[in-house]
Design an enzyme around this catalytic site. Structure first.
Site, PDB file in Angstrom:
ATOM      1  N   GLY A 157       0.870  -1.417  -0.132  1.00 26.57           N
ATOM      2  CA  GLY A 157      -0.058   0.118   0.026  1.00 26.57           C
ATOM      3  C   GLY A 157       0.740   1.284   0.042  1.00 26.57           C
ATOM      4  O   GLY A 157       1.852   1.281  -0.275  1.00 26.57           O
ATOM      5  N   GLY A 172       3.023   4.549   0.784  1.00 21.55           N
ATOM      6  CA  GLY A 172       3.925   4.765   2.094  1.00 21.55           C
ATOM      7  C   GLY A 172       3.364   5.645   3.210  1.00 21.55           C
ATOM      8  O   GLY A 172       3.654   5.190   4.426  1.00 21.55           O
ATOM      9  N   CYS A 218      21.660   5.153  -4.479  1.00 20.36           N
ATOM     10  CA  CYS A 218      22.078   6.546  -3.766  1.00 20.36           C
ATOM     11  C   CYS A 218      23.603   6.842  -3.634  1.00 20.36           C
ATOM     12  O   CYS A 218      24.040   7.718  -3.524  1.00 20.36           O
ATOM     13  CB  CYS A 218      21.382   6.115  -2.214  1.00 20.36           C
ATOM     14  SG  CYS A 218      22.358   4.906  -1.532  1.00 20.36           S
ATOM     15  N   GLU A 260      18.951   4.119   6.155  1.00 25.71           N
ATOM     16  CA  GLU A 260      19.881   4.156   5.062  1.00 25.71           C
ATOM     17  C   GLU A 260      19.044   5.086   4.118  1.00 25.71           C
ATOM     18  O   GLU A 260      18.196   5.012   3.380  1.00 25.71           O
ATOM     19  CB  GLU A 260      19.894   2.800   4.594  1.00 25.71           C
ATOM     20  CG  GLU A 260      20.978   2.813   3.278  1.00 25.71           C
ATOM     21  CD  GLU A 260      20.819   1.744   2.390  1.00 25.71           C
ATOM     22  OE1 GLU A 260      21.936   1.656   1.494  1.00 25.71           O
ATOM     23  OE2 GLU A 260      20.307   0.840   2.530  1.00 25.71           O
ATOM     24  N   VAL A 315       0.563   3.112   5.237  1.00 21.81           N
ATOM     25  CA  VAL A 315       1.344   1.559   5.623  1.00 21.81           C
ATOM     26  C   VAL A 315       2.498   2.073   6.409  1.00 21.81           C
ATOM     27  O   VAL A 315       2.582   1.464   7.598  1.00 21.81           O
ATOM     28  CB  VAL A 315       1.380   0.675   4.659  1.00 21.81           C
ATOM     29  CG1 VAL A 315       1.909  -0.791   5.282  1.00 21.81           C
ATOM     30  CG2 VAL A 315       0.012   0.304   3.809  1.00 21.81           C
ATOM     31  N   GLY A 316       3.472   2.626   5.835  1.00 28.36           N
ATOM     32  CA  GLY A 316       4.889   2.924   6.543  1.00 28.36           C
ATOM     33  C   GLY A 316       4.499   3.579   7.831  1.00 28.36           C
ATOM     34  O   GLY A 316       5.229   3.343   8.720  1.00 28.36           O
TER      35      GLY A 316
END
Length: 449
Positions: free
Chosen positions: A218, A220, A301, A262, A223-224
């Site tokens: 879902g 972010g 990154c 990170e 859900v996050g």
């Protein structure tokens, strides 16, 4: 080729219509019944649907993990290691299908998913299976009557949030050590690239006890956030942008939940004048490093996001570097000769094109952004004739600008605390000197040899 790949994946277990959430060892429909459609960045076509979850779905996943945490944490390291090895073997048996799925879902070239992403993901499970077998406690003698002993034990339930640039490999980075240490996992994949992790859940459902691994898909921000601020989650692991990481840390701080972050950063390649003193292998490697911005389509990154070239070699070095760039093969990521495929999403493509516009406004030597030819995020809509044909050809011109020589890179102050990776290259001691004097989080000095 795309249709043949979809047919092959469905024959090898990929669901034809939708994936629910993986909770408690089984597939569970989202509480609110919502789903969203995942589209391939290759051509914009739909692949499959995933659950559009809410905080209530996360609560169900935490419930399952909470129930399983005691029994899983009590298992011996040898038992946990054995199951991790079985997971690695199961993924390896389906390496080709998972590599193809990663390519159609993310757009990265099949040469990378087949040769790097999947083998490394498999190796992570085997590595941490070995680590947990070798884990030892410690004893400290305080005095003749007092001894302190130290041993490690699992945290319980850990929450994990992974990005879209390495969907399965990032999942392995987080899941493998957590399971090895005896923790239960609630993980949210990126909504743009949920496919391979859900396929793996199907493959290993019979290996892990119910509730040890739970996957909720879902948005972010829904859900996050629900994972990060759940008081029963003992640890948060997040990989993604600095802005989102800051938000996740804020949510977790409400319940003093520790986090491992990170985050994205700037990664300049710094080329000192003496790299061109000799036309040798080191110069060839430096030029190759310049073109590493194309690795994983630049969606890393630690890819070189900018290049700093000493003024005295600016023109000749840039000429060699752009010749290297012109040899990149850009096209259909399902072709094994392709080195750079489409961006993972239309949003990411728009960001790249916006940076090209920024380069033009700042009077860099940069061509106009290529005209979009379709709504797809695929290679057909991101460059000129060479890319549209899928043959070897130029990517958009590299923005370049000469800066004053009185402010060398080593004297520029940086306070980046994220995944910054300056990579100075020189035949002499400059790389190590720059690494010592720069205030950045991660250095990769490149002296020869």
């Amino acid at each position: 080729m795309f249709d043949e790949t979809i047919t092959r994946l469905r024959a090898d277990g990929m669901r034809t219509t939708r994936y629910e959430n993986f909770i408690g060892g089984r597939w569970v429909e989202p509480v609110d019944g919502g789903y969203f459609t995942d589209h391939s960045p290759i051509n914009g076509r739909p692949i499959v649907q995933f659950a559009e979850s809410t905080a209530r779905d996360v609560e169900l996943a935490v419930d399952a993990a909470w129930r399983a945490r005691g029994a899983w944490g009590d298992r011996s390291p040898a038992e946990r290691a054995t199951l991790l090895l079985r997971i690695a073997d199961r993924i390896e048996a389906h390496l080709e299908s998972l590599a193809l799925a990663e390519t159609i879902d993310n757009g990265k070239p099949i040469r990378e998913t087949r040769s790097a992403d999947l083998p490394l993901a498999i190796d992570h499970f085997r590595y941490f299976a070995g680590c947990i077998r070798a884990e030892e406690g410690a004893v400290s003698v305080i005095d003749s009557d007092t001894v302190a002993y130290h041993f490690n034990e699992p945290l319980g339930v850990v929450g994990q949030i992974i990005p879209w640039n390495f969907p399965l490999l990032m999942a392995a980075w987080k899941i493998a050590p957590a399971l090895a240490a005896g923790n239960c996992v609630v993980i949210k994949p990126a909504e743009q690239t949920s496919l391979t992790l859900m396929m793996v859940a199907d493959l290993i459902a019979d290996i892990l006890p119910p509730g040890v691994l739970n996957i909720v898909t879902g948005a972010g921000h829904v859900v996050g956030r629900a994972i990060a601020e759940n008081p029963r989650v003992a640890k948060i692991a997040f990989t993604g942008s600095t802005d989102t990481g800051r938000t996740i840390m804020h949510y977790a701080a409400e319940h003093v939940i520790p986090q491992t972050m990170e985050l994205g950063g700037k990664s300049p390649n710094i080329f000192m004048a003496d790299v061109m003193d000799r036309d040798d292998d080191f110069l060839a490697r430096a030029i190759e490093g310049f073109a590493m911005f194309a690795f994983n389509k630049g969606e890393v990154c630690t890819c070189p996001s900018r290049v700093l070239i000493q003024d005295s070699i600016f023109e000749p070095f840039l000429q060699k570097a752009l010749s290297q760039v012109d040899r990149l093969r850009v096209g259909d990521p399902l072709l094994p000769t392709t080195q750079m495929g489409p961006q993972a999403s239309s949003g990411q493509l728009a960001k790249v094109l916006d940076y090209i516009d920024i380069g033009r406004r700042r009077r860099c030597g940069c061509a106009p952004p290529p005209r979009r030819q379709s709504r797809s995020t695929g290679y057909r809509g991101t460059s000129g004739p060479a890319r549209r044909s899928g043959r070897r050809g130029s990517v958009p011109d590299w923005p370049s600008r000469r800066e004053p020589a009185d402010n060398p890179p080593a004297r520029r102050r940086s306070c980046c605390r994220s995944a910054s990776r300056p990579s100075p290259s020189s035949h002499g001691p400059c790389p190590r000197r720059i690494a010592r004097r720069s205030r950045t989080g991660w250095h990769c000095p490149n002296p020869p040899g």
